[in-house]
Write a protein that holds these residues in place. Sequence first.
Motif, PDB file in Angstrom:
ATOM      1  N   GLN A 129       0.828  -1.204   0.000  1.00 52.19           N
ATOM      2  CA  GLN A 129       0.000   0.000   0.000  1.00 52.19           C
ATOM      3  C   GLN A 129       0.867   1.260   0.000  1.00 52.19           C
ATOM      4  O   GLN A 129       0.605   2.212  -0.736  1.00 52.19           O
ATOM      5  CB  GLN A 129      -0.938  -0.010   1.219  1.00 52.19           C
ATOM      6  CG  GLN A 129      -1.952   1.121   1.231  1.00 52.19           C
ATOM      7  CD  GLN A 129      -2.882   1.078   0.041  1.00 52.19           C
ATOM      8  OE1 GLN A 129      -3.515   0.059  -0.228  1.00 52.19           O
ATOM      9  NE2 GLN A 129      -2.957   2.175  -0.718  1.00 52.19           N
TER      10      GLN A 129
ATOM     11  N   GLN B 204       2.236   1.823  -3.411  1.00 51.96           N
ATOM     12  CA  GLN B 204       1.252   2.350  -4.349  1.00 51.96           C
ATOM     13  C   GLN B 204       1.034   3.855  -4.125  1.00 51.96           C
ATOM     14  O   GLN B 204       1.000   4.644  -5.074  1.00 51.96           O
ATOM     15  CB  GLN B 204      -0.072   1.585  -4.194  1.00 51.96           C
ATOM     16  CG  GLN B 204      -1.101   1.942  -5.252  1.00 51.96           C
ATOM     17  CD  GLN B 204      -0.531   1.883  -6.661  1.00 51.96           C
ATOM     18  OE1 GLN B 204       0.052   0.872  -7.063  1.00 51.96           O
ATOM     19  NE2 GLN B 204      -0.649   2.974  -7.419  1.00 51.96           N
ATOM     20  N   ASP B 205       0.916   4.260  -2.856  1.00 55.10           N
ATOM     21  CA  ASP B 205       0.695   5.678  -2.536  1.00 55.10           C
ATOM     22  C   ASP B 205       1.909   6.527  -2.932  1.00 55.10           C
ATOM     23  O   ASP B 205       1.764   7.642  -3.436  1.00 55.10           O
ATOM     24  CB  ASP B 205       0.412   5.846  -1.043  1.00 55.10           C
ATOM     25  CG  ASP B 205      -0.860   5.096  -0.629  1.00 55.10           C
ATOM     26  OD1 ASP B 205      -1.726   4.871  -1.487  1.00 55.10           O
ATOM     27  OD2 ASP B 205      -0.963   4.734   0.556  1.00 55.10           O
TER      28      ASP B 205
ATOM     29  N   GLN C 277      -0.785  11.047   2.984  1.00 54.64           N
ATOM     30  CA  GLN C 277       0.222  10.045   2.675  1.00 54.64           C
ATOM     31  C   GLN C 277       1.630  10.644   2.597  1.00 54.64           C
ATOM     32  O   GLN C 277       2.614   9.942   2.746  1.00 54.64           O
ATOM     33  CB  GLN C 277      -0.151   9.407   1.333  1.00 54.64           C
ATOM     34  CG  GLN C 277      -0.231   7.923   1.309  1.00 54.64           C
ATOM     35  CD  GLN C 277      -0.479   7.269   2.638  1.00 54.64           C
ATOM     36  OE1 GLN C 277      -1.505   7.451   3.274  1.00 54.64           O
ATOM     37  NE2 GLN C 277       0.489   6.488   3.100  1.00 54.64           N
TER      38      GLN C 277
ATOM     39  N   ARG D  46      -3.821   5.073   9.084  1.00 54.46           N
ATOM     40  CA  ARG D  46      -4.422   4.038   8.219  1.00 54.46           C
ATOM     41  C   ARG D  46      -5.855   3.737   8.637  1.00 54.46           C
ATOM     42  O   ARG D  46      -6.740   3.578   7.800  1.00 54.46           O
ATOM     43  CB  ARG D  46      -3.581   2.758   8.262  1.00 54.46           C
ATOM     44  CG  ARG D  46      -2.365   2.803   7.332  1.00 54.46           C
ATOM     45  CD  ARG D  46      -1.819   1.402   7.043  1.00 54.46           C
ATOM     46  NE  ARG D  46      -1.304   0.766   8.247  1.00 54.46           N
ATOM     47  CZ  ARG D  46      -0.017   0.765   8.624  1.00 54.46           C
ATOM     48  NH1 ARG D  46       0.876   1.370   7.879  1.00 54.46           N
ATOM     49  NH2 ARG D  46       0.367   0.171   9.726  1.00 54.46           N
TER      50      ARG D  46
ATOM     51  N   SER E  27      -9.254   4.255   6.345  1.00 50.91           N
ATOM     52  CA  SER E  27     -10.194   3.199   5.933  1.00 50.91           C
ATOM     53  C   SER E  27     -11.581   3.425   6.535  1.00 50.91           C
ATOM     54  O   SER E  27     -12.586   3.117   5.902  1.00 50.91           O
ATOM     55  CB  SER E  27      -9.658   1.805   6.268  1.00 50.91           C
ATOM     56  OG  SER E  27      -9.276   1.753   7.610  1.00 50.91           O
TER      57      SER E  27
END
Lengths: 209, 209
Positions: A142, A145-146, B183, B198, B202
């Motif tokens: 993750q 990807q970010d 991020q 995180r 979510s």
Amino acid sequence: MKTRQRILVTSLNLFNHFGEPNVTTVDIANEMEISPGNLYYHYRNKHDIVNELFDRFEGCMQEVLDASELQLLDLEDSWLFLQVIFENIWNYRFIYRDLNNILSKDKLLRKRFNRVTDRKYLTAKAFLDAYTAHELIRVSDQELQDLLDNVVLTTTYWINFASIRRDHIDEDAIRDAVYQVMQLVYPYLDQEHRRLLRTIGSTIANTRS
Amino acid sequence: MKTRQRILVTSLNLFNHFGEPNVTTVDIANEMEISPGNLYYHYRNKHDIVNELFDRFEGCMQEVLDASELQLLDLEDSWLFLQVIFENIWNYRFIYRDLNNILSKDKLLRKRFNRVTDRKYLTAKAFLDAYTAHELIRVSDQELQDLLDNVVLTTTYWINFASIRRDHIDEDAIRDAVYQVMQLVYPYLDQEHRRLLRTIGSTIANTRS
């Protein structure tokens, strides 16, 4: 230089300088001291010129992005590699300046630009995978990807951003753009490689200024 | 609604949908089913309309950015604060879509946009200083500056980037934009706060979808 080639060179200069929406085919003909009719003999309209310039941009980008396998892993090589990418973007910066507008007028161009962007993602991923394999960085899937999203975003928009923030922009913006992209990777590096990255940054800054 | 107000609302919708360079005053009058003459009675030209919409954008941004002192420190509050910022940007996204082009035509507008950007820097710095003071993050002065540059860049361009990458863009892009900015801060957080971030990400993703 042949007329067709001269039209391209002149258009690229004018587009980069004034922005594509602010340049007409008549401006291009005037700048070249040819008649608009002569220009239309070679290109039916501005869109055809933009398209051919995009072909060249795409070709240059593909060439650089394909050569990347040779240069993975070393932070200094990554830096120099990014510099070549940004030199290409600089040469065709009119595409990035009015990106949404240019792409909104031509679905195929949008698809092709996204293909170049996909290739940027793949190449950035190859670099980061190599860093991970050699334990320069440690990231989850993750996080990777970010990080990739932010790397590609910064690659796409840094030069635009700099041109709004500064009174005058020249090729020094390329160095700053590379620095800013590497800065995204930086916090994931261990202390030793963070130091190394800072050294590379200041060495390159000093050689160029 | 008075005609002047209706002109603004209609222009904003058309600009956001088609891009400011692709909308003429005649398009706006047609959409409203009024005569161009009636429109010119209220606004001399498109530039005047853009200017007044910019006034409103600037007012909204200032209001949000000034309120920020209340919400420092808590990661969840930072998230919600960023969401309000991006809602404003979303409402006036035509400015960001053709940013370089719109600002190149009006030096004063460019100055004013840069003032909004300066304010974004100051607010982002206030947040990060509060994080540092409470040891959520540990950054050197240089790291802070580089992080700020990337935060402001991402705030400026994320929605543009998303609109090129996706076939369809809606207000979900706001959530993703906030995520992407947070991020950038993430790798500077300690493990505990990385986990917290995180979780917030979510949770918010699930409530909205």
